[in-house]
Write an enzyme that holds these catalytic residues in place. Structure first.
Site, mmCIF file in Angstrom:
data_model
loop_
_atom_site.group_PDB
_atom_site.id
_atom_site.type_symbol
_atom_site.label_atom_id
_atom_site.label_comp_id
_atom_site.label_asym_id
_atom_site.label_seq_id
_atom_site.Cartn_x
_atom_site.Cartn_y
_atom_site.Cartn_z
ATOM 1 N N LYS A 119 72.117 50.222 52.198
ATOM 2 C CA LYS A 119 71.034 50.910 52.897
ATOM 3 C C LYS A 119 71.557 51.574 54.167
ATOM 4 O O LYS A 119 72.480 51.065 54.808
ATOM 5 C CB LYS A 119 69.944 49.878 53.228
ATOM 6 C CG LYS A 119 68.631 50.449 53.729
ATOM 7 C CD LYS A 119 67.640 49.307 53.913
ATOM 8 C CE LYS A 119 66.288 49.783 54.412
ATOM 9 N NZ LYS A 119 65.337 48.657 54.540
ATOM 10 N N SER A 194 60.956 49.699 52.501
ATOM 11 C CA SER A 194 61.790 50.710 53.114
ATOM 12 C C SER A 194 63.156 50.898 52.432
ATOM 13 O O SER A 194 63.861 51.851 52.743
ATOM 14 C CB SER A 194 62.007 50.369 54.590
ATOM 15 O OG SER A 194 62.740 49.158 54.742
ATOM 16 N N SER A 218 60.362 45.112 52.092
ATOM 17 C CA SER A 218 61.185 46.322 51.991
ATOM 18 C C SER A 218 62.251 46.284 50.905
ATOM 19 O O SER A 218 62.770 47.332 50.513
ATOM 20 C CB SER A 218 61.858 46.607 53.336
ATOM 21 O OG SER A 218 60.890 46.827 54.328
#
Length: 549
Positions: A119, A194, A218
């Site tokens: 990420k 996310s 997330s």
């Protein structure tokens, strides 16, 4: 003032342009590198490599029947193709090509030769961790995060950074720098947030193992939306050094890094690789608890709590059906399923979760232009307190239960240290009450819904099913078990929700049009029982596969 504003906008545009140019350059150089490799290695069977599971791939790499070069270039080529369709990558880590020359020194590592996606907010030396916020651009990390260092020590090759929503605070996946990421199963839907870039890339076949972060769901929400597996460990089980949050200091609702993959065994292997002496040495704040493979592999029947509706947000028809079908499979396999219901959800969601997230009233959320998927959210944070108070009062006449709660809590910012301590104490009390309730039900683990199917773009709602386990700091993971049926869609037309208010209406709008999209369930365990949670996830995965056969 006008000149200052114009200059600020120009500087923002220049920052965005530089970031996009860096991304485009890395993508172009990766394309050229792949072409050169394919020309010099025409016999490489990329199609075969991409079909292998993580356990099969690591075995063939160790045996030498595959080389790290073959594997990396195969996945890099696939990633480039997936990114063209889904816009899920923020930058190719070209250092991965150089790492091929040294990776042989870590041949004994559990992830030797495995390409890993990370990420965007996970630090990789000389690359930004923007969190989708402009003020964080042009500030490259000085060193790798602990997780990246451990991955490399275990022989893994981090090769791409993936997209996320602005400030990490959305179920969508879009920011003003890198744009909108879409779902691998339907580009009209979001990949989730996310960690939506990871969900899209893995779900689209461009990566077989990724590292994300989970604050409110997330990891689990994108895993549900994209049809993969995701795991949020107990906060503190994995190192967070070098994992960049939107803002530091928020201690009520805990974030945790964790793995995402195509299957549960891959999650377990990743946890086993990360929970090693090297991580414990690099970050002494992490308890030295190696992965307990015996618990993960045990076949002892479990006593499982079953939750279909948390009483705060009514599940979509496919969410509820997924839980019921898995419950039946678990009972047939000899496990005991008992009813379970979380405590005081209508109180703790606004009082503890929303207040925990936004103890400062959202004032920390600054840094340039706002993304369309978050404009409404940011706008509410910045409204004057008197306006929010009046607005929440007026909404009562329209029976907007959820919005009254959230607006009401945003009104009452924690303005003093005693107030903050009182809020922290309330969180501690709720954790202890929940553990006592769990033990009174005499359950080992919990089966419950995770939100889904994938939302239409620009929606963010119904996170109570995931964020509660960040508040409690319980490990939780997601397994895909089904797909949305025409019958689910028909039942959705009659969806009313728990309170029949605007929030329930928004949720119905968000999930409409999901036929054929993945359906997942969530598995939960008590703190530090991460292996037991993964064990239930594995059991669910195996039973679902067996039932389909």
């Amino acid at each position: 003032v006008r000149v200052k504003k114009i200059n600020s906008l120009r500087q923002a545009e220049e920052k965005i342009k530089r970031a996009r140019n860096r991304r485009d350059e890395s993508l172009q150089r990766a394309v050229q590198a792949v072409l050169r490799y394919k020309q010099s290695h025409p016999t490489t069977d990329s199609t075969f490599i991409l079909t292998l599971s993580l356990s099969e791939l690591t075995q063939q790499l160790k045996e030498g029947s595959l080389t790290p070069e073959d594997v990396l270039y195969s996945y890099m080529e696939k990633t480039l193709a997936v990114n063209k369709k889904l816009n899920c990558c923020t930058e190719i880590l070209l250092e991965s090509l150089d790492q091929l020359t040294t990776v042989g020194s870590n041949k004994d590592g559990l992830l030797y030769g495995v390409p890993v996606s990370i990420k965007e907010n996970i630090a990789f030396k000389n690359h930004d961790c923007s969190c989708g916020v402009l003020i964080n651009l042009d500030q490259p990390a000085e060193k790798d995060s602990v997780l990246v260092q451990v991955l490399k020590k275990q022989g893994a090759i981090p090769f791409v950074k993936t997209n996320l929503p602005q400030a990490l605070l959305s179920c969508d996946c879009s920011n003003p720098i890198y744009g909108q990421t879409v779902n691998p199963h339907n580009p009209q839907k979001t990949s989730g947030g996310s960690t939506g870039g990871e969900g899209a890339l893995i779900g689209g076949g461009g990566s077989l193992l990724g590292i994300g972060t989970d604050l409110g769901g997330s990891i689990r929400i994108p895993a549900s939306f994209c049809g993969i597996c995701g795991f949020k460990p107990t906060a503190g089980r994995l190192s967070s050094q070098g994992v960049c949050p939107t803002y530091r200091g928020q201690k009520s609702v805990l974030s945790s890094p964790g793995p995402m993959a195509r299957d549960v065994d891959s999650l377990a292997l990743c946890m086993q690789a990360l929970l090693c002496d090297h991580m414990f040495s690099l970050d002494p704040t992490v308890p030295p608890l190696p992965f307990n493979m015996e618990i993960y592999r045990t076949t002892k029947p479990l006593r499982i709590g079953c939750l279909e509706n948390d009483g705060y947000m009514h599940p979509s028809p496919s969410m509820a059906r997924g839980v019921r079908e898995v419950k039946a499979l678990l009972e047939q396999a000899g496990h005991t399923l008992v009813p379970y219901h979380p405590l005081k959800m209508d109180e703790i969601f606004p009082e503890l979760m929303v207040k925990g997230f936004l103890a400062d009233g959202g004032t920390s959320l600054k840094g340039g232009p706002e993304d369309p998927c978050l404009k409404g959210q940011f706008h509410r944070y910045r409204l004057p307190k008197w306006y929010k108070t009046i607005h929440s009062f007026l909404l009562k006449s329209k029976v907007n239960f959820h919005i009254i709660h959230v607006l009401g809590m945003i009104c009452f910012i924690l303005r003093s240290v005693p107030e903050l301590w009182k809020q922290h104490a309330a969180v501690e009390d709720y954790i202890q009450e929940t553990i006592a309730h769990w033990r009174s039900c005499n359950i080992d683990v919990l089966l419950c819904p995770v939100i889904g199917p994938a939302y239409n773009l620009f929606y963010c709602t119904a996170i109570s099913y995931t964020v509660v386990y960040n508040l409690l700091n319980f490990p939780a993971g997601v397994v895909t078990v089904s797909t949305v049926t025409a019958k689910d869609e028909e039942e959705l037309k009659h969806y009313k929700g728990c309170y029949q208010d605007m929030w329930d209406k928004l949720f119905k709008e968000a999930v409409t049009g999901g036929e054929g999209l993945p359906v997942a369930v969530q598995c939960v365990a008590l703190p530090w029982q991460d292996e037991l949670c993964l064990r239930l996830m594995k059991e669910v995965e195996q039973l679902v596969k067996k039932s389909k056969k």
